[in-house]
Motif scaffolding. Sequence first.
Motif, PDB file in Angstrom:
ATOM      1  N   GLY A  69       0.414   7.536  -2.458  1.00 51.99           N
ATOM      2  CA  GLY A  69       0.248   6.098  -2.310  1.00 51.99           C
ATOM      3  C   GLY A  69      -1.122   5.565  -2.643  1.00 51.99           C
ATOM      4  O   GLY A  69      -1.315   4.375  -2.738  1.00 51.99           O
ATOM      5  N   GLY A  70      -2.097   6.420  -2.786  1.00 49.84           N
ATOM      6  CA  GLY A  70      -3.429   5.950  -3.143  1.00 49.84           C
ATOM      7  C   GLY A  70      -4.224   5.473  -1.944  1.00 49.84           C
ATOM      8  O   GLY A  70      -3.899   5.763  -0.797  1.00 49.84           O
ATOM      9  N   LEU A  71      -5.266   4.728  -2.239  1.00 47.77           N
ATOM     10  CA  LEU A  71      -6.169   4.213  -1.213  1.00 47.77           C
ATOM     11  C   LEU A  71      -6.177   2.692  -1.267  1.00 47.77           C
ATOM     12  O   LEU A  71      -6.040   2.102  -2.336  1.00 47.77           O
ATOM     13  N   ALA A  72      -6.379   2.060  -0.127  1.00 43.29           N
ATOM     14  CA  ALA A  72      -6.485   0.606  -0.061  1.00 43.29           C
ATOM     15  C   ALA A  72      -7.892   0.231   0.365  1.00 43.29           C
ATOM     16  O   ALA A  72      -8.458   0.841   1.271  1.00 43.29           O
ATOM     17  N   CYS A  73      -8.437  -0.770  -0.280  1.00 40.86           N
ATOM     18  CA  CYS A  73      -9.747  -1.295   0.103  1.00 40.86           C
ATOM     19  C   CYS A  73      -9.507  -2.392   1.132  1.00 40.86           C
ATOM     20  O   CYS A  73      -8.920  -3.435   0.822  1.00 40.86           O
ATOM     21  N   THR A  74      -9.926  -2.151   2.362  1.00 39.39           N
ATOM     22  CA  THR A  74      -9.760  -3.125   3.443  1.00 39.39           C
ATOM     23  C   THR A  74     -11.136  -3.609   3.890  1.00 39.39           C
ATOM     24  O   THR A  74     -12.161  -3.118   3.410  1.00 39.39           O
ATOM     25  N   THR A  75     -11.147  -4.530   4.817  1.00 40.64           N
ATOM     26  CA  THR A  75     -12.430  -5.008   5.347  1.00 40.64           C
ATOM     27  C   THR A  75     -13.163  -3.903   6.091  1.00 40.64           C
ATOM     28  O   THR A  75     -14.352  -4.014   6.355  1.00 40.64           O
ATOM     29  N   GLU A  76     -12.450  -2.813   6.408  1.00 42.80           N
ATOM     30  CA  GLU A  76     -13.052  -1.666   7.094  1.00 42.80           C
ATOM     31  C   GLU A  76     -13.445  -0.562   6.132  1.00 42.80           C
ATOM     32  O   GLU A  76     -13.849   0.511   6.552  1.00 42.80           O
ATOM     33  N   GLY A  77     -13.278  -0.791   4.825  1.00 41.10           N
ATOM     34  CA  GLY A  77     -13.570   0.221   3.819  1.00 41.10           C
ATOM     35  C   GLY A  77     -12.275   0.788   3.249  1.00 41.10           C
ATOM     36  O   GLY A  77     -11.191   0.246   3.460  1.00 41.10           O
ATOM     37  N   TRP A  78     -12.399   1.904   2.515  1.00 34.79           N
ATOM     38  CA  TRP A  78     -11.224   2.524   1.888  1.00 34.79           C
ATOM     39  C   TRP A  78     -10.381   3.210   2.946  1.00 34.79           C
ATOM     40  O   TRP A  78     -10.892   3.957   3.772  1.00 34.79           O
ATOM     41  N   GLN A  79      -9.077   2.963   2.912  1.00 36.84           N
ATOM     42  CA  GLN A  79      -8.136   3.549   3.863  1.00 36.84           C
ATOM     43  C   GLN A  79      -7.051   4.272   3.078  1.00 36.84           C
ATOM     44  O   GLN A  79      -6.567   3.760   2.074  1.00 36.84           O
ATOM     45  N   ASP A  80      -6.661   5.455   3.550  1.00 35.09           N
ATOM     46  CA  ASP A  80      -5.534   6.126   2.903  1.00 35.09           C
ATOM     47  C   ASP A  80      -4.262   5.818   3.684  1.00 35.09           C
ATOM     48  O   ASP A  80      -4.281   5.087   4.661  1.00 35.09           O
ATOM     49  N   SER A  81      -3.159   6.360   3.237  1.00 31.31           N
ATOM     50  CA  SER A  81      -1.859   6.094   3.849  1.00 31.31           C
ATOM     51  C   SER A  81      -1.539   4.605   3.833  1.00 31.31           C
ATOM     52  O   SER A  81      -1.311   3.982   4.865  1.00 31.31           O
ATOM     53  N   ILE A  82      -1.533   4.040   2.631  1.00 28.25           N
ATOM     54  CA  ILE A  82      -1.303   2.611   2.477  1.00 28.25           C
ATOM     55  C   ILE A  82      -0.060   2.157   3.230  1.00 28.25           C
ATOM     56  O   ILE A  82      -0.054   1.117   3.876  1.00 28.25           O
ATOM     57  N   GLY A  83       1.015   2.939   3.161  1.00 28.00           N
ATOM     58  CA  GLY A  83       2.259   2.561   3.814  1.00 28.00           C
ATOM     59  C   GLY A  83       2.138   2.438   5.319  1.00 28.00           C
ATOM     60  O   GLY A  83       2.945   1.763   5.957  1.00 28.00           O
ATOM     61  N   ALA A  84       1.137   3.080   5.917  1.00 28.86           N
ATOM     62  CA  ALA A  84       0.966   3.036   7.364  1.00 28.86           C
ATOM     63  C   ALA A  84       0.087   1.868   7.815  1.00 28.86           C
ATOM     64  O   ALA A  84      -0.002   1.589   9.001  1.00 28.86           O
TER      65      ALA A  84
END
Length: 108
Positions: A69-84
């Motif tokens: 699923g890759g990584l998501a850039c959030t306001t908290e930084g890069w997060q893995d497990s996008i689906g979660a």
Amino acid sequence: MTDTAPTRDDLLAEVVRLNAELGRARELADSATEYRVPVPEGGGTVLVLRRQALVHGLGWAASTTGYGGGLACTTEGWQDSIGALSVDRLFCWPDAATALAEARRALG
């Protein structure tokens, strides 16, 4: 020697043409739901910017593609497990331009 410089009327016609082209581009951008932006300075990373489904809100998400699923850039930084990630954490950017700028900044 013949003067080949554009006339004032030529320049005004070009401005009108470019304004019409810009208007069409803005209409297209308003209906876009996803952008894929290559970031060569980020090691060849391709950022995926996605608009949230309108029934859930108006946010944008920035992510990378990848196994699992890759990584998501959030306001908290890069997060893995996008689906979660919760919808609010994933689609945390107000517009595509902000999502892109924050993801580029987070890439370092």
